[in-house]
Design a protein around this motif. Structure first.
Motif, mmCIF file in Angstrom:
data_model
loop_
_atom_site.group_PDB
_atom_site.id
_atom_site.type_symbol
_atom_site.label_atom_id
_atom_site.label_comp_id
_atom_site.label_asym_id
_atom_site.label_seq_id
_atom_site.Cartn_x
_atom_site.Cartn_y
_atom_site.Cartn_z
ATOM 1 N N HIS A 149 0.813 -1.219 0.000
ATOM 2 C CA HIS A 149 0.000 0.000 0.000
ATOM 3 C C HIS A 149 0.846 1.269 0.000
ATOM 4 N N HIS A 151 2.001 2.738 2.737
ATOM 5 C CA HIS A 151 1.776 3.530 3.948
ATOM 6 C C HIS A 151 1.569 2.617 5.153
ATOM 7 N N HIS A 153 -0.224 1.015 8.446
ATOM 8 C CA HIS A 153 -1.539 0.658 8.967
ATOM 9 C C HIS A 153 -1.514 0.653 10.490
ATOM 10 N N HIS A 160 -7.961 1.178 7.519
ATOM 11 C CA HIS A 160 -8.903 0.697 6.497
ATOM 12 C C HIS A 160 -8.743 -0.795 6.258
HETATM 13 ZN ZN ZN Z 1 -3.394 0.683 3.237
#
Ligand code: ZN
Length: 160
Positions: A149, A151, A153, A160
């Motif tokens: 992704h 980024h 989490h 998300h």
């Molecule tokens: Zn993510």
């Protein structure tokens, strides 16, 4: 463990401008958490963090090119007031969202005229030499999903 690509790094910082004025600080909140090597923070700060370990404290001064870029006069635009909602009530310094070819952009109001509004889409910190006082608080391996992704989490990251 040292700060390197694919690590999730947490750090506290205090940001000051060239005049020594404090602009923001994480000291009264959660530290900043980011995925290293994914362009999640300004390049100059990411570069300065490489090789650091948890507990390290340092100070770094970053030129605009490695921070939020130079101010570009072309980013100041005159927009017909009828294209902005409630244009008459705007005041200089207020943030508005303007539509551009690249999608919506945050801009600050420079001047409100009868028929036009001048807005500045430069980042508020563009053109500024910035000094960061940094304390690295934690480093961990990123998960495969975080790397995919681009980024972080969970705590301090995207939910998300
Ligand atoms: Zn993510």
């Amino acid at each position: 463990m040292i700060v390197a690509d694919r690590k999730v790094v947490s750090f506290h910082y205090t940001l000051s401008n060239a005049q020594g004025e404090e602009l923001e600080s994480t000291r009264d909140r959660q530290p900043m958490t980011y995925l290293h090597g994914a362009r999640n923070i300004i390049p100059g700060l990411e570069k300065a963090l490489v090789g650091k370990v948890a507990g390290d404290r340092f100070q770094v001064t970053i030129e605009p090119a490695d921070a939020y870029g130079e101010r570009r006069p072309g980013n100041i635009q005159r927009i017909p007031a009828k294209h902005i909602r409630d244009a008459k009530r705007l005041e200089p310094g207020q943030l508005v969202s303007i539509r551009t070819r690249r999608g919506p952009v945050q801009a600050s109001v420079v001047k409100v005229g009868r028929f036009n509004v001048d807005v500045d889409a430069n980042h508020p910190l563009s053109g500024q030499t910035l000094t960061f006082e940094v304390e690295v608080t934690a480093i961990r391996d990123a998960t495969g999903e975080e790397i995919t992704h681009g980024h972080v989490h969970g705590a301090g990251g995207v939910q998300h």
